[in-house]
Design an enzyme around this catalytic site. Structure first.
Site, PDB file in Angstrom:
ATOM      1  N   ASP A  50      11.864  21.814  31.857  1.00  0.00           N
ATOM      2  CA  ASP A  50      11.864  22.956  32.714  1.00  0.00           C
ATOM      3  C   ASP A  50      12.324  23.900  32.859  1.00  0.00           C
ATOM      4  O   ASP A  50      13.474  24.081  33.757  1.00  0.00           O
ATOM      5  CB  ASP A  50      11.419  22.388  34.729  1.00  0.00           C
ATOM      6  CG  ASP A  50      12.916  22.103  34.771  1.00  0.00           C
ATOM      7  OD1 ASP A  50      13.211  21.490  33.661  1.00  0.00           O
ATOM      8  OD2 ASP A  50      13.017  21.935  35.858  1.00  0.00           O
ATOM      9  N   HIS A  79      23.755  17.585  32.842  1.00  0.00           N
ATOM     10  CA  HIS A  79      22.225  16.606  32.840  1.00  0.00           C
ATOM     11  C   HIS A  79      21.178  16.390  32.194  1.00  0.00           C
ATOM     12  O   HIS A  79      20.993  15.022  31.647  1.00  0.00           O
ATOM     13  CB  HIS A  79      21.711  17.069  34.440  1.00  0.00           C
ATOM     14  CG  HIS A  79      22.394  17.093  35.425  1.00  0.00           C
ATOM     15  ND1 HIS A  79      22.697  15.769  35.987  1.00  0.00           N
ATOM     16  CD2 HIS A  79      22.004  18.332  36.217  1.00  0.00           C
ATOM     17  CE1 HIS A  79      23.388  16.103  37.506  1.00  0.00           C
ATOM     18  NE2 HIS A  79      22.355  18.050  37.912  1.00  0.00           N
TER      19      HIS A  79
HETATM   20  C1  BDR Z   1      17.830  18.220  36.577  1.00  0.00           C
HETATM   21  O1  BDR Z   1      16.913  19.188  37.756  1.00  0.00           O
HETATM   22  C2  BDR Z   1      17.110  20.245  36.640  1.00  0.00           C
HETATM   23  O2  BDR Z   1      17.606  20.893  37.666  1.00  0.00           O
HETATM   24  C3  BDR Z   1      17.435  20.535  35.998  1.00  0.00           C
HETATM   25  O3  BDR Z   1      17.468  20.796  34.871  1.00  0.00           O
HETATM   26  C4  BDR Z   1      18.164  18.776  35.414  1.00  0.00           C
HETATM   27  O4  BDR Z   1      16.626  18.009  34.855  1.00  0.00           O
HETATM   28  C5  BDR Z   1      18.917  17.063  37.900  1.00  0.00           C
HETATM   29  O5  BDR Z   1      18.934  17.138  38.489  1.00  0.00           O
HETATM   30 CA    CA Z   2      15.312  19.876  33.318  1.00  0.00          CA
END
Ligand code: BDR
Ligand code: CA
Length: 314
Positions: free
Chosen positions: A9, A246
């Site tokens: 995303d 992340h």
């Molecule tokens: C995840 O949520 C999204 O906002 C970030 O890109 C990551 O994939 C972290 O919780």
């Molecule tokens: Ca993400």
């Protein structure tokens, strides 16, 4: 060569993961699919196309647009306060001449898996909606894909959208639970490890100092986009000039599993109740009948950061 499909995303941390994969000499990115989350699926595809151009990939990387809402159809909209108005901190990257495929993300994933049986690792950095839909049209997907590595969930660490849930799982718990039950070789890179790896403003300064000349546009982009993410993490999580890593860590764990320690445990995803999206790993001697998920429980944080950042350096 590791052949990787990326589902994202495409927000700020997704963008670092994508750029890292494009720059790793031992990786070939076979395609990028996008879904709703940090931004819309269409904007995520636009961002991905621009990032592919920015990285100067020496081969064509197809991009396919996917899910616009979770399986249950209740998306509340993007997160501009976390990832900026366009998902990448408001940075205007040069447009790409390439267009997204006509094929939807799930059809692309299923087709690629059939064309390259047992060869592709799918790394999901967003809700698992596209993967759940691909599974619907190709039930043999768990055998056709080599591995699925996903950023999402939490085992023992606190959640980030509720006390017990992480955004990518809570954003479509039904999709995640279908994936958990399908029998993939499935690795969870959740908050237990991603919160342990911290990118700091000092790291960005080091990147700036040692960027390889061909990666200068990438580093300039990161210098513009990351302050937005640092700001959110300061306001929301009291982080002083640092942020969790992340999506890039999930990508690294897919490419170099030696940076993480895993425990394989049968697990499901809570879909009902007031705290949906909780990953329920069954630690009992006689656990529920569910496939084992390889849950990352620890990470060599220093080595992870070194591997991620030196990829862009001379
Ligand atoms: C995840 O949520 C999204 O906002 C970030 O890109 C990551 O994939 C972290 O919780
Ligand atoms: Ca993400």
């Amino acid at each position: 060569l590791k052949q990787i499909l990326i589902d994202a995303d495409t927000g700020i941390d997704d963008s670092i993961a994508i750029l890292f994969a494009l720059k790793r000499p031992d990786v070939r990115v076979m395609g990028v699919t996008t879904g709703f989350g940090n931004t819309t699926a269409r904007q995520a595809a636009e961002n991905s196309l621009r990032l592919i151009r920015l990285a100067g990939a020496p081969y064509e990387v197809p991009v396919a647009v996917g899910a616009t809402e979770p399986l249950a159809g209740n998306w509340k909209g993007p997160d501009p306060h976390i990832h900026g108005p366009n998902g990448i901190g408001g940075v205007e990257l040069p447009p790409s001449p390439q267009q997204p495929l006509e094929e939807p993300a799930w059809a692309f994933i299923a087709r690629m898996a059939r064309e390259h049986p047992g060869e592709l690792t799918l790394v999901t950095l967003a809700r698992m909606t596209n993967l759940a839909k691909a599974l619907e049209i190709e039930p043999d997907l768990p055998r056709l894909l080599k591995r699925v590595v996903f950023m999402g969930g939490t085992f023992h660490a606190p959640g980030n959208v509720s006390p017990v849930a992480e955004a990518n799982i809570a954003g479509d718990p039904e999709a995640a639970d279908r994936v958990f039950q399908a029998g993939f070789d499935l690795t969870m890179v959740g908050l237990d490890v991603t919160q342990k790896v911290r990118l700091t403003t000092d790291h960005v300064a080091i990147l700036d100092k040692y960027a390889a000349p061909e990666n200068r546009p990438i580093v300039d982009y990161l210098k513009q986009a990351l302050p937005f993410y640092f700001r959110f993490n300061r306001l929301q999580n009291n982080c002083l000039d640092h942020c969790p890593v992340h999506d890039p860590l999930a990508m690294l764990a897919a490419v170099d599993p030696s940076v993480v320690t895993v425990r394989t445990i049968p697990a499901r995803v809570e879909c009902g109740g007031s705290l949906p999206g909780m990953v329920v790993a069954d630690l009992r001697e006689h656990p529920i009948e569910a496939p084992g998920v390889s849950i990352c429980v620890d990470v060599d944080s220093r080595r992870a950061l070194e591997e991620l950042l030196t990829t862009f350096m001379a």
